[in-house]
Write a protein that holds these residues in place. Structure first.
Motif, PDB file in Angstrom:
ATOM      1  N   ASP A   1      -0.594   2.367  -7.850  1.00 28.47           N
ATOM      2  CA  ASP A   1       1.276   2.750  -7.898  1.00 28.47           C
ATOM      3  C   ASP A   1       1.397   3.216  -9.409  1.00 28.47           C
ATOM      4  O   ASP A   1       2.273   3.712  -9.785  1.00 28.47           O
ATOM      5  CB  ASP A   1       2.281   0.911  -8.051  1.00 28.47           C
ATOM      6  CG  ASP A   1       3.288   1.594  -8.033  1.00 28.47           C
ATOM      7  OD1 ASP A   1       3.925   1.650  -6.587  1.00 28.47           O
ATOM      8  OD2 ASP A   1       3.609   0.728  -8.446  1.00 28.47           O
ATOM      9  N   GLN A   2       0.868   2.385 -10.726  1.00 27.37           N
ATOM     10  CA  GLN A   2       1.123   2.466 -11.749  1.00 27.37           C
ATOM     11  C   GLN A   2       0.263   3.460 -12.551  1.00 27.37           C
ATOM     12  O   GLN A   2       0.697   4.129 -14.264  1.00 27.37           O
ATOM     13  CB  GLN A   2       1.017   1.413 -12.406  1.00 27.37           C
ATOM     14  CG  GLN A   2       2.052   0.513 -12.450  1.00 27.37           C
ATOM     15  CD  GLN A   2       3.523   0.635 -12.319  1.00 27.37           C
ATOM     16  OE1 GLN A   2       4.056   0.582 -13.479  1.00 27.37           O
ATOM     17  NE2 GLN A   2       4.591   0.822 -11.669  1.00 27.37           N
TER      18      GLN A   2
ATOM     19  N   VAL B   1      -4.289  -2.161  -6.673  1.00 31.67           N
ATOM     20  CA  VAL B   1      -3.397  -1.941  -5.718  1.00 31.67           C
ATOM     21  C   VAL B   1      -2.404  -1.240  -6.876  1.00 31.67           C
ATOM     22  O   VAL B   1      -1.652   0.386  -6.573  1.00 31.67           O
ATOM     23  CB  VAL B   1      -2.586  -2.942  -4.291  1.00 31.67           C
ATOM     24  CG1 VAL B   1      -1.277  -1.842  -4.427  1.00 31.67           C
ATOM     25  CG2 VAL B   1      -3.834  -3.253  -3.080  1.00 31.67           C
ATOM     26  N   ILE B   2      -1.654  -2.242  -7.565  1.00 29.21           N
ATOM     27  CA  ILE B   2      -0.977  -1.835  -9.031  1.00 29.21           C
ATOM     28  C   ILE B   2      -0.988  -0.860  -9.517  1.00 29.21           C
ATOM     29  O   ILE B   2      -0.625  -0.710  -9.999  1.00 29.21           O
ATOM     30  CB  ILE B   2      -0.563  -3.191 -10.025  1.00 29.21           C
ATOM     31  CG1 ILE B   2       0.056  -4.330  -9.107  1.00 29.21           C
ATOM     32  CG2 ILE B   2      -0.144  -3.310 -11.038  1.00 29.21           C
ATOM     33  CD1 ILE B   2      -0.284  -5.646  -9.572  1.00 29.21           C
TER      34      ILE B   2
ATOM     35  N   LEU C   1       7.552  -1.202  -7.809  1.00 27.82           N
ATOM     36  CA  LEU C   1       7.406  -2.629  -7.063  1.00 27.82           C
ATOM     37  C   LEU C   1       8.701  -3.917  -7.688  1.00 27.82           C
ATOM     38  O   LEU C   1       8.411  -5.074  -8.368  1.00 27.82           O
ATOM     39  CB  LEU C   1       5.891  -3.020  -7.331  1.00 27.82           C
ATOM     40  CG  LEU C   1       5.033  -1.841  -6.876  1.00 27.82           C
ATOM     41  CD1 LEU C   1       3.765  -2.430  -7.267  1.00 27.82           C
ATOM     42  CD2 LEU C   1       4.964  -2.347  -6.160  1.00 27.82           C
TER      43      LEU C   1
ATOM     44  N   ALA D   1       3.227   1.675  -3.137  1.00 23.17           N
ATOM     45  CA  ALA D   1       1.866   2.019  -3.851  1.00 23.17           C
ATOM     46  C   ALA D   1       1.456   3.323  -4.009  1.00 23.17           C
ATOM     47  O   ALA D   1       1.521   4.228  -4.831  1.00 23.17           O
ATOM     48  CB  ALA D   1       0.358   1.037  -4.415  1.00 23.17           C
TER      49      ALA D   1
ATOM     50  N   SER E   1       0.610  -1.430   0.193  1.00 18.53           N
ATOM     51  CA  SER E   1       0.116  -0.039   0.249  1.00 18.53           C
ATOM     52  C   SER E   1       1.288   1.378   0.090  1.00 18.53           C
ATOM     53  O   SER E   1       0.753   2.085  -0.676  1.00 18.53           O
ATOM     54  CB  SER E   1      -0.250  -0.017   1.542  1.00 18.53           C
ATOM     55  OG  SER E   1      -1.839  -1.415   1.010  1.00 18.53           O
TER      56      SER E   1
END
Length: 511
Positions: free
Chosen positions: A282-283, A278-279, A256, A250, A247
Protein backbone atom coordinates in the motif's frame (compact mmCIF):
# COMPACT_ATOMS: atom_id res chain seq x y z
CA UNK A 1 -2.73 5.86 7.45
CA UNK A 2 -4.72 6.36 10.58
CA UNK A 3 -8.11 6.13 12.25
CA UNK A 4 -11.42 8.00 12.02
CA UNK A 5 -14.45 7.56 14.25
CA UNK A 6 -17.21 7.87 11.63
CA UNK A 7 -17.85 4.45 10.09
CA UNK A 8 -18.17 2.79 13.50
CA UNK A 9 -19.46 5.51 15.84
CA UNK A 10 -21.04 8.15 13.55
CA UNK A 11 -22.02 10.92 16.02
CA UNK A 12 -22.08 8.57 19.02
CA UNK A 13 -18.66 9.47 20.40
CA UNK A 14 -16.99 11.72 22.95
CA UNK A 15 -13.52 12.94 23.80
CA UNK A 16 -13.06 9.72 25.77
CA UNK A 17 -13.93 7.63 22.70
CA UNK A 18 -11.35 9.38 20.58
CA UNK A 19 -8.58 9.12 23.14
CA UNK A 20 -9.38 5.50 24.04
CA UNK A 21 -9.06 4.50 20.40
CA UNK A 22 -5.85 6.51 20.10
CA UNK A 23 -4.36 4.69 23.08
CA UNK A 24 -5.49 1.37 21.58
CA UNK A 25 -3.66 2.17 18.34
CA UNK A 26 -0.50 2.51 20.39
CA UNK A 27 -1.03 -0.47 22.70
CA UNK A 28 -1.94 -2.86 19.86
CA UNK A 29 1.12 -1.85 17.87
CA UNK A 30 -0.97 -0.53 14.98
CA UNK A 31 0.43 2.97 15.44
CA UNK A 32 3.94 1.56 15.05
CA UNK A 33 2.77 -0.02 11.76
CA UNK A 34 1.73 3.41 10.44
CA UNK A 35 -1.81 4.05 11.69
CA UNK A 36 -0.89 7.37 13.25
CA UNK A 37 -3.41 10.08 12.25
CA UNK A 38 -6.46 10.14 14.55
CA UNK A 39 -9.33 12.12 13.04
CA UNK A 40 -12.47 13.40 14.75
CA UNK A 41 -15.27 13.48 12.19
CA UNK A 42 -18.58 15.39 12.03
CA UNK A 43 -20.50 16.45 15.15
CA UNK A 44 -17.54 17.62 17.24
CA UNK A 45 -18.59 21.27 17.07
CA UNK A 46 -21.60 23.39 18.00
CA UNK A 47 -24.12 24.58 15.44
CA UNK A 48 -23.14 28.21 15.96
CA UNK A 49 -19.91 30.19 16.28
CA UNK A 50 -18.82 32.26 19.28
CA UNK A 51 -18.97 36.06 19.49
CA UNK A 52 -15.69 36.32 17.58
CA UNK A 53 -16.90 34.05 14.81
CA UNK A 54 -14.79 31.09 15.90
CA UNK A 55 -15.87 27.45 15.80
CA UNK A 56 -16.74 26.00 19.18
CA UNK A 57 -16.32 22.44 20.38
CA UNK A 58 -19.42 20.78 21.81
CA UNK A 59 -18.71 20.96 25.56
CA UNK A 60 -20.72 17.82 26.26
CA UNK A 61 -18.54 15.81 23.88
CA UNK A 62 -15.26 17.62 24.41
CA UNK A 63 -15.23 19.17 27.87
CA UNK A 64 -11.49 19.87 27.63
CA UNK A 65 -11.66 21.37 24.14
CA UNK A 66 -10.00 20.43 20.87
CA UNK A 67 -6.55 21.81 21.66
CA UNK A 68 -6.43 19.39 24.58
CA UNK A 69 -7.28 16.48 22.26
CA UNK A 70 -4.44 17.52 19.97
CA UNK A 71 -2.03 17.73 22.90
CA UNK A 72 -2.99 14.25 24.10
CA UNK A 73 -2.60 12.76 20.65
CA UNK A 74 0.78 14.37 20.13
CA UNK A 75 1.91 13.12 23.54
CA UNK A 76 1.09 9.60 22.30
CA UNK A 77 3.23 10.17 19.21
CA UNK A 78 0.14 10.46 17.00
CA UNK A 79 -1.17 13.14 14.65
CA UNK A 80 -4.37 15.14 15.09
CA UNK A 81 -6.99 15.12 12.34
CA UNK A 82 -10.24 17.06 12.31
CA UNK A 83 -13.36 17.33 10.14
CA UNK A 84 -15.03 20.38 8.69
CA UNK A 85 -17.26 21.18 5.73
CA UNK A 86 -16.85 23.63 2.87
CA UNK A 87 -20.51 24.63 3.06
CA UNK A 88 -22.54 26.82 5.36
CA UNK A 89 -23.08 23.82 7.63
CA UNK A 90 -21.71 20.32 7.90
CA UNK A 91 -23.59 17.25 6.72
CA UNK A 92 -24.76 16.83 10.33
CA UNK A 93 -25.99 20.43 10.58
CA UNK A 94 -23.08 21.95 12.52
CA UNK A 95 -21.16 25.13 11.69
CA UNK A 96 -19.42 24.98 8.30
CA UNK A 97 -16.39 26.87 7.02
CA UNK A 98 -18.02 28.77 4.15
CA UNK A 99 -16.68 32.34 4.29
CA UNK A 100 -14.42 31.57 7.26
CA UNK A 101 -11.53 29.93 5.43
CA UNK A 102 -8.56 31.68 7.01
CA UNK A 103 -10.18 32.05 10.40
CA UNK A 104 -10.85 28.32 10.62
CA UNK A 105 -7.46 27.35 9.21
CA UNK A 106 -5.75 29.56 11.80
CA UNK A 107 -7.85 28.05 14.57
CA UNK A 108 -7.01 24.50 13.47
CA UNK A 109 -3.32 25.35 13.34
CA UNK A 110 -3.48 26.84 16.85
CA UNK A 111 -4.98 23.56 18.07
CA UNK A 112 -2.12 21.57 16.55
CA UNK A 113 -4.18 20.01 13.77
CA UNK A 114 -2.13 17.93 11.32
CA UNK A 115 -4.88 16.76 8.95
CA UNK A 116 -8.12 18.33 7.72
CA UNK A 117 -10.95 16.41 6.11
CA UNK A 118 -13.15 18.98 4.34
CA UNK A 119 -16.58 17.66 3.37
CA UNK A 120 -18.86 19.15 0.71
CA UNK A 121 -22.40 19.43 2.07
CA UNK A 122 -24.50 22.59 1.86
CA UNK A 123 -22.46 24.78 -0.46
CA UNK A 124 -24.57 27.75 -1.49
CA UNK A 125 -25.31 28.70 -5.08
CA UNK A 126 -23.09 31.49 -6.36
CA UNK A 127 -24.37 33.77 -9.10
CA UNK A 128 -22.57 33.24 -12.38
CA UNK A 129 -20.89 30.02 -11.27
CA UNK A 130 -21.65 26.40 -11.96
CA UNK A 131 -21.75 24.07 -8.98
CA UNK A 132 -18.40 22.62 -10.05
CA UNK A 133 -16.84 26.11 -10.15
CA UNK A 134 -18.22 26.91 -6.69
CA UNK A 135 -16.70 23.74 -5.27
CA UNK A 136 -13.36 24.47 -6.89
CA UNK A 137 -13.33 27.98 -5.47
CA UNK A 138 -14.12 26.73 -1.98
CA UNK A 139 -11.46 24.02 -1.92
CA UNK A 140 -8.89 26.35 -3.47
CA UNK A 141 -9.54 28.95 -0.77
CA UNK A 142 -9.21 26.45 2.07
CA UNK A 143 -6.02 25.08 0.53
CA UNK A 144 -4.54 28.58 0.39
CA UNK A 145 -5.68 29.27 3.96
CA UNK A 146 -4.01 26.12 5.26
CA UNK A 147 -0.74 27.00 3.55
CA UNK A 148 -0.92 30.53 4.95
CA UNK A 149 -0.93 29.20 8.53
CA UNK A 150 2.64 28.03 8.11
CA UNK A 151 1.75 24.67 9.67
CA UNK A 152 1.97 21.58 7.45
CA UNK A 153 -1.61 20.25 7.41
CA UNK A 154 -2.56 17.35 5.13
CA UNK A 155 -5.69 18.29 3.17
CA UNK A 156 -8.33 15.64 2.39
CA UNK A 157 -10.95 16.88 -0.08
CA UNK A 158 -14.43 15.43 -0.47
CA UNK A 159 -15.42 17.45 -3.53
CA UNK A 160 -15.34 14.62 -6.11
CA UNK A 161 -17.87 12.55 -4.13
CA UNK A 162 -20.50 15.23 -4.78
CA UNK A 163 -20.15 14.83 -8.55
CA UNK A 164 -20.00 11.06 -8.83
CA UNK A 165 -22.21 9.89 -11.71
CA UNK A 166 -22.14 13.28 -13.47
CA UNK A 167 -20.08 14.45 -16.42
CA UNK A 168 -18.27 16.88 -14.09
CA UNK A 169 -16.79 14.07 -11.98
CA UNK A 170 -13.69 13.81 -14.18
CA UNK A 171 -13.29 17.58 -14.19
CA UNK A 172 -13.29 17.70 -10.38
CA UNK A 173 -10.89 14.75 -10.19
CA UNK A 174 -8.65 16.69 -12.54
CA UNK A 175 -8.25 19.70 -10.24
CA UNK A 176 -8.35 18.38 -6.67
CA UNK A 177 -4.69 17.37 -6.82
CA UNK A 178 -3.69 21.04 -7.07
CA UNK A 179 -5.07 21.74 -3.61
CA UNK A 180 -4.82 18.62 -1.47
CA UNK A 181 -3.11 15.30 -1.05
CA UNK A 182 -6.07 12.90 -1.06
CA UNK A 183 -9.74 13.00 -1.94
CA UNK A 184 -12.93 11.09 -1.36
CA UNK A 185 -14.34 10.47 -4.82
CA UNK A 186 -17.51 8.44 -4.28
CA UNK A 187 -20.03 6.75 -2.02
CA UNK A 188 -19.38 6.40 1.70
CA UNK A 189 -18.53 2.97 3.03
CA UNK A 190 -21.45 1.35 4.89
CA UNK A 191 -21.49 2.28 8.56
CA UNK A 192 -21.67 -0.05 11.55
CA UNK A 193 -25.12 -0.60 13.06
CA UNK A 194 -24.95 -1.50 16.74
CA UNK A 195 -28.48 -2.88 16.51
CA UNK A 196 -27.45 -5.20 13.67
CA UNK A 197 -23.74 -5.67 14.32
CA UNK A 198 -23.34 -8.57 11.92
CA UNK A 199 -25.30 -7.07 9.03
CA UNK A 200 -23.10 -7.61 5.96
CA UNK A 201 -21.15 -4.67 4.61
CA UNK A 202 -19.35 -6.67 1.92
CA UNK A 203 -21.37 -5.21 -0.96
CA UNK A 204 -20.30 -1.74 0.14
CA UNK A 205 -16.63 -2.76 0.03
CA UNK A 206 -17.12 -4.09 -3.51
CA UNK A 207 -18.97 -0.93 -4.57
CA UNK A 208 -16.20 1.36 -3.38
CA UNK A 209 -13.51 -0.84 -4.90
CA UNK A 210 -15.55 -0.85 -8.12
CA UNK A 211 -15.68 2.91 -8.56
CA UNK A 212 -12.11 3.48 -7.40
CA UNK A 213 -10.11 1.00 -9.46
CA UNK A 214 -10.90 2.44 -12.94
CA UNK A 215 -9.67 5.94 -12.03
CA UNK A 216 -6.08 5.08 -11.15
CA UNK A 217 -5.01 7.62 -13.78
CA UNK A 218 -5.60 10.42 -11.23
CA UNK A 219 -3.24 8.95 -8.65
CA UNK A 220 0.48 9.66 -8.29
CA UNK A 221 2.94 10.24 -5.45
CA UNK A 222 1.42 12.83 -3.14
CA UNK A 223 -2.02 12.57 -4.76
CA UNK A 224 -4.26 9.71 -3.66
CA UNK A 225 -7.72 8.46 -4.56
CA UNK A 226 -9.58 7.64 -1.33
CA UNK A 227 -12.35 5.00 -1.60
CA UNK A 228 -13.20 5.63 2.07
CA UNK A 229 -12.52 3.91 5.35
CA UNK A 230 -11.05 0.52 6.09
CA UNK A 231 -13.66 -1.40 8.09
CA UNK A 232 -11.69 -4.65 8.15
CA UNK A 233 -12.01 -6.30 11.55
CA UNK A 234 -15.32 -4.62 12.34
CA UNK A 235 -18.80 -6.13 12.36
CA UNK A 236 -20.29 -6.89 8.96
CA UNK A 237 -17.24 -8.49 7.34
CA UNK A 238 -15.91 -12.02 7.67
CA UNK A 239 -12.21 -12.51 8.25
CA UNK A 240 -11.71 -13.31 4.55
CA UNK A 241 -13.71 -10.24 3.52
CA UNK A 242 -11.63 -8.09 5.86
CA UNK A 243 -8.42 -9.36 4.31
CA UNK A 244 -9.96 -8.72 0.89
CA UNK A 245 -10.56 -5.08 1.69
CA UNK A 246 -7.01 -4.65 2.94
CA UNK A 247 -5.63 -6.40 -0.14
CA UNK A 248 -7.68 -4.35 -2.59
CA UNK A 249 -6.97 -1.04 -0.86
CA UNK A 250 -3.26 -1.90 -0.83
CA UNK A 251 -3.33 -2.85 -4.51
CA UNK A 252 -5.00 0.46 -5.39
CA UNK A 253 -2.58 2.47 -3.25
CA UNK A 254 -5.52 3.79 -1.23
CA UNK A 255 -5.17 5.50 2.14
CA UNK A 256 -5.54 3.02 5.01
CA UNK A 257 -7.81 4.97 7.34
CA UNK A 258 -9.24 2.53 9.84
CA UNK A 259 -12.74 3.14 11.20
CA UNK A 260 -13.41 0.42 13.76
CA UNK A 261 -13.63 0.36 17.52
CA UNK A 262 -9.93 -0.34 17.99
CA UNK A 263 -10.46 -1.10 21.68
CA UNK A 264 -12.53 -4.15 20.69
CA UNK A 265 -10.45 -5.58 17.85
CA UNK A 266 -9.56 -9.25 18.08
CA UNK A 267 -5.92 -10.31 18.12
CA UNK A 268 -6.42 -11.86 14.66
CA UNK A 269 -7.83 -8.58 13.28
CA UNK A 270 -4.94 -6.61 14.75
CA UNK A 271 -2.52 -9.02 13.09
CA UNK A 272 -4.27 -8.63 9.72
CA UNK A 273 -4.41 -4.85 9.94
CA UNK A 274 -0.76 -4.78 10.93
CA UNK A 275 0.48 -7.14 8.20
CA UNK A 276 3.74 -5.43 7.29
CA UNK A 277 3.95 -7.03 3.84
CA UNK A 278 0.48 -5.78 2.87
CA UNK A 279 1.18 -2.32 4.29
CA UNK A 280 4.43 -2.20 2.30
CA UNK A 281 2.47 -2.73 -0.92
CA UNK A 282 0.00 0.00 0.00
CA UNK A 283 2.74 2.45 0.98
CA UNK A 284 5.14 1.59 -1.85
CA UNK A 285 7.31 4.59 -2.70
CA UNK A 286 6.76 4.35 -6.46
CA UNK A 287 3.21 5.53 -5.83
CA UNK A 288 1.92 3.72 -8.93
CA UNK A 289 -1.58 2.29 -8.30
CA UNK A 290 -2.60 -1.14 -9.50
CA UNK A 291 -4.90 -1.70 -12.46
CA UNK A 292 -7.27 -4.43 -13.58
CA UNK A 293 -5.79 -7.11 -15.79
CA UNK A 294 -9.02 -9.03 -16.21
CA UNK A 295 -12.51 -9.53 -14.83
CA UNK A 296 -14.92 -12.34 -15.65
CA UNK A 297 -17.67 -11.89 -13.09
CA UNK A 298 -16.09 -14.30 -10.63
CA UNK A 299 -12.42 -13.35 -10.52
CA UNK A 300 -10.80 -9.93 -10.73
CA UNK A 301 -7.05 -9.94 -11.36
CA UNK A 302 -5.06 -6.75 -10.71
CA UNK A 303 -1.37 -5.95 -10.91
CA UNK A 304 0.62 -3.15 -9.30
CA UNK A 305 4.17 -2.05 -10.19
CA UNK A 306 6.43 -1.60 -7.14
CA UNK A 307 9.49 0.55 -6.62
CA UNK A 308 12.06 -2.25 -6.59
CA UNK A 309 10.80 -3.83 -9.82
CA UNK A 310 8.49 -6.34 -8.13
CA UNK A 311 4.81 -6.60 -8.94
CA UNK A 312 1.93 -7.08 -6.50
CA UNK A 313 -0.89 -9.18 -7.94
CA UNK A 314 -4.32 -9.30 -6.31
CA UNK A 315 -6.88 -11.97 -7.21
CA UNK A 316 -10.38 -11.22 -5.92
CA UNK A 317 -12.93 -14.03 -5.68
CA UNK A 318 -16.38 -12.45 -5.87
CA UNK A 319 -18.17 -15.79 -5.55
CA UNK A 320 -19.56 -17.50 -2.47
CA UNK A 321 -17.34 -20.56 -2.96
CA UNK A 322 -13.61 -21.14 -2.73
CA UNK A 323 -11.79 -21.30 -6.07
CA UNK A 324 -8.33 -22.11 -7.30
CA UNK A 325 -7.28 -19.26 -9.56
CA UNK A 326 -4.64 -19.58 -12.26
CA UNK A 327 -2.81 -16.75 -13.99
CA UNK A 328 0.68 -15.94 -15.21
CA UNK A 329 3.60 -13.60 -14.66
CA UNK A 330 2.85 -12.28 -18.16
CA UNK A 331 -0.57 -11.18 -16.90
CA UNK A 332 1.23 -9.48 -14.02
CA UNK A 333 3.06 -7.39 -16.63
CA UNK A 334 6.40 -9.16 -16.97
CA UNK A 335 7.70 -9.75 -20.48
CA UNK A 336 9.72 -12.74 -19.30
CA UNK A 337 12.36 -14.40 -21.44
CA UNK A 338 14.54 -17.45 -21.69
CA UNK A 339 15.80 -18.64 -18.33
CA UNK A 340 13.66 -16.24 -16.32
CA UNK A 341 12.32 -17.27 -12.96
CA UNK A 342 10.15 -15.46 -10.48
CA UNK A 343 9.96 -15.63 -6.71
CA UNK A 344 6.38 -15.55 -5.40
CA UNK A 345 5.35 -14.70 -1.86
CA UNK A 346 1.77 -15.04 -0.61
CA UNK A 347 1.43 -11.98 1.60
CA UNK A 348 -1.26 -13.53 3.80
CA UNK A 349 0.08 -17.04 4.35
CA UNK A 350 3.74 -16.12 4.01
CA UNK A 351 4.30 -19.10 1.71
CA UNK A 352 7.01 -18.70 -0.93
CA UNK A 353 7.61 -20.47 -4.23
CA UNK A 354 9.45 -20.11 -7.53
CA UNK A 355 7.91 -20.22 -11.01
CA UNK A 356 8.94 -19.80 -14.63
CA UNK A 357 5.59 -18.15 -15.38
CA UNK A 358 2.55 -20.02 -14.06
CA UNK A 359 0.79 -18.67 -10.97
CA UNK A 360 -1.88 -20.32 -8.88
CA UNK A 361 -3.71 -19.37 -5.69
CA UNK A 362 -6.45 -20.93 -3.58
CA UNK A 363 -8.85 -18.08 -2.89
CA UNK A 364 -11.66 -18.44 -0.32
CA UNK A 365 -15.18 -17.13 -0.87
CA UNK A 366 -15.07 -13.32 -0.97
CA UNK A 367 -11.33 -13.57 -0.43
CA UNK A 368 -8.42 -11.93 -2.20
CA UNK A 369 -5.03 -13.50 -2.72
CA UNK A 370 -2.21 -10.96 -2.63
CA UNK A 371 1.04 -12.12 -4.22
CA UNK A 372 4.35 -10.30 -4.44
CA UNK A 373 6.29 -11.37 -7.54
CA UNK A 374 10.04 -10.81 -7.74
CA UNK A 375 11.79 -11.32 -11.10
CA UNK A 376 15.23 -12.87 -11.33
CA UNK A 377 18.08 -10.92 -12.93
CA UNK A 378 17.35 -10.10 -16.56
CA UNK A 379 13.61 -10.66 -16.22
CA UNK A 380 12.59 -7.20 -15.10
CA UNK A 381 11.20 -5.91 -18.40
CA UNK A 382 7.52 -5.05 -18.02
CA UNK A 383 4.74 -4.22 -20.46
CA UNK A 384 1.36 -2.75 -19.41
CA UNK A 385 -1.21 -5.41 -20.22
CA UNK A 386 -4.85 -5.81 -19.31
CA UNK A 387 -8.40 -4.93 -20.15
CA UNK A 388 -9.63 -1.57 -21.46
CA UNK A 389 -12.92 -0.86 -19.71
CA UNK A 390 -15.32 1.87 -20.68
CA UNK A 391 -18.97 2.82 -20.77
CA UNK A 392 -21.24 0.85 -18.43
CA UNK A 393 -18.27 -1.31 -17.43
CA UNK A 394 -18.02 -2.89 -20.86
CA UNK A 395 -14.63 -4.00 -22.19
CA UNK A 396 -12.93 -3.23 -25.49
CA UNK A 397 -13.08 -6.50 -27.42
CA UNK A 398 -11.59 -7.97 -30.58
CA UNK A 399 -14.82 -9.34 -32.01
CA UNK A 400 -14.81 -13.12 -32.19
CA UNK A 401 -11.07 -13.15 -31.47
CA UNK A 402 -10.47 -12.53 -35.16
CA UNK A 403 -7.02 -11.60 -36.40
CA UNK A 404 -7.82 -10.74 -40.01
CA UNK A 405 -7.25 -7.18 -41.14
CA UNK A 406 -10.45 -5.21 -40.64
CA UNK A 407 -11.83 -7.37 -37.84
CA UNK A 408 -14.31 -5.20 -35.85
CA UNK A 409 -13.41 -3.83 -32.43
CA UNK A 410 -16.48 -3.65 -30.21
CA UNK A 411 -17.53 -3.32 -26.58
CA UNK A 412 -18.49 -6.53 -24.84
CA UNK A 413 -19.07 -7.78 -21.32
CA UNK A 414 -15.73 -8.26 -19.59
CA UNK A 415 -14.68 -11.90 -19.83
CA UNK A 416 -10.96 -11.93 -19.13
CA UNK A 417 -10.41 -13.73 -22.44
CA UNK A 418 -7.27 -13.14 -24.57
CA UNK A 419 -9.21 -11.03 -27.09
CA UNK A 420 -9.79 -8.48 -24.31
CA UNK A 421 -6.17 -8.40 -23.20
CA UNK A 422 -4.48 -5.30 -24.62
CA UNK A 423 -0.83 -4.36 -24.36
CA UNK A 424 0.74 -0.91 -24.59
CA UNK A 425 4.35 -1.55 -25.66
CA UNK A 426 5.31 2.12 -25.50
CA UNK A 427 5.39 2.87 -29.22
CA UNK A 428 1.94 4.49 -29.32
CA UNK A 429 0.17 1.30 -30.39
CA UNK A 430 -2.53 -0.62 -28.52
CA UNK A 431 -2.36 -4.34 -29.28
CA UNK A 432 -4.21 -7.60 -28.79
CA UNK A 433 -3.49 -11.05 -30.22
CA UNK A 434 -0.45 -9.58 -31.98
CA UNK A 435 -2.54 -7.05 -33.94
CA UNK A 436 -3.03 -3.28 -33.59
CA UNK A 437 -6.00 -1.05 -32.85
CA UNK A 438 -6.35 0.77 -36.15
CA UNK A 439 -8.16 3.62 -37.91
CA UNK A 440 -8.38 2.13 -41.44
CA UNK A 441 -6.27 3.96 -43.99
CA UNK A 442 -5.32 6.51 -41.29
CA UNK A 443 -8.66 8.15 -42.01
CA UNK A 444 -9.59 11.39 -40.30
CA UNK A 445 -13.35 11.40 -40.91
CA UNK A 446 -15.48 11.40 -37.77
CA UNK A 447 -17.48 8.20 -37.51
CA UNK A 448 -14.85 5.98 -39.14
CA UNK A 449 -15.07 2.55 -37.52
CA UNK A 450 -11.99 1.38 -35.66
CA UNK A 451 -10.83 -2.17 -36.33
CA UNK A 452 -7.91 -4.53 -35.91
CA UNK A 453 -5.01 -4.61 -38.37
CA UNK A 454 -1.48 -5.90 -38.67
CA UNK A 455 0.90 -3.53 -36.95
CA UNK A 456 2.54 -1.35 -39.62
CA UNK A 457 3.46 1.88 -37.80
CA UNK A 458 0.83 3.92 -39.64
CA UNK A 459 -0.70 7.10 -38.22
CA UNK A 460 -4.00 5.29 -37.78
CA UNK A 461 -2.36 3.02 -35.21
CA UNK A 462 -1.01 5.79 -32.99
CA UNK A 463 -2.84 6.58 -29.76
CA UNK A 464 -2.23 8.86 -26.80
CA UNK A 465 -3.98 8.73 -23.44
CA UNK A 466 -4.92 11.73 -21.32
CA UNK A 467 -5.92 12.11 -17.69
CA UNK A 468 -9.58 12.60 -18.57
CA UNK A 469 -9.59 9.02 -19.86
CA UNK A 470 -9.61 9.82 -23.59
CA UNK A 471 -7.70 7.57 -25.98
CA UNK A 472 -6.85 10.01 -28.76
CA UNK A 473 -5.70 9.29 -32.30
CA UNK A 474 -3.30 12.24 -32.93
CA UNK A 475 -3.59 11.87 -36.70
CA UNK A 476 -7.28 12.73 -36.69
CA UNK A 477 -7.38 14.51 -33.34
CA UNK A 478 -10.44 12.41 -32.52
CA UNK A 479 -11.19 10.09 -29.62
CA UNK A 480 -11.85 6.37 -29.48
CA UNK A 481 -15.63 6.39 -29.19
CA UNK A 482 -18.37 3.83 -28.64
CA UNK A 483 -20.60 4.51 -31.63
CA UNK A 484 -23.70 6.56 -30.89
CA UNK A 485 -23.01 6.58 -27.16
CA UNK A 486 -24.20 3.00 -26.98
CA UNK A 487 -23.23 0.47 -24.35
CA UNK A 488 -24.94 -2.63 -25.69
CA UNK A 489 -22.81 -5.70 -26.20
CA UNK A 490 -21.51 -5.73 -29.77
CA UNK A 491 -21.59 -1.97 -30.33
CA UNK A 492 -18.74 -0.95 -32.61
CA UNK A 493 -16.10 1.61 -31.84
CA UNK A 494 -15.20 4.57 -34.05
CA UNK A 495 -13.33 7.87 -33.95
CA UNK A 496 -15.29 10.97 -33.07
CA UNK A 497 -14.47 14.53 -31.95
CA UNK A 498 -13.55 14.48 -28.28
CA UNK A 499 -16.40 15.75 -26.13
CA UNK A 500 -16.52 16.98 -22.53
CA UNK A 501 -16.21 13.94 -20.26
CA UNK A 502 -18.36 11.76 -22.49
CA UNK A 503 -18.94 8.37 -20.91
CA UNK A 504 -18.60 6.65 -24.29
CA UNK A 505 -15.14 8.18 -24.76
CA UNK A 506 -13.76 7.49 -21.28
CA UNK A 507 -11.52 4.45 -20.89
CA UNK A 508 -9.54 2.84 -18.09
CA UNK A 509 -6.26 1.50 -19.44
CA UNK A 510 -3.52 -0.75 -18.12
CA UNK A 511 -0.78 1.77 -17.35
Amino acid sequence: MGWNDWAHFQCGYTESTILANARALVSTGLAAKGYTTVTTDDCWMQTGRDANGNLQADPSRFPDGMAYVGQQLHALGLKFGIYEDAGTSTCGGYAGSWGHWQQDANLFASWGVDYLKLDGCNLPSVAGQSSEQTYQGAYQQMSQALRATGRPIVFSESAPAYFQGTTDWSTVLGWVGQYGQLWREGYDIATYDANKPNSSRWSSVLTNYGYNNPIHRYESPGNWNDPDFVIAGDGGLTADESRSQLSLWAEMGAPLILSDDVTQLSAASVADLGNSDVIAVDQDSLGHPGYVVSQNGTLDVLTRPLANGDRAMAILNRSGSAVTASTTTTAAGFAGGSGCSFGVRDLWSGATSTTSGALSAAVPAHGTALLRITPSAGCGTTVPRGQLSGIAGQCLDDSGSGTADGNPVIVYGCSGNPNQQWTLPGDGTVRTLGRCLDVPGSATSAGTYVDLHGCDGSAGQQWSYDQAGNLVNPNSGDCLDVYGGGSATGTRTDIWPCGHNQFNQTWSLPQ
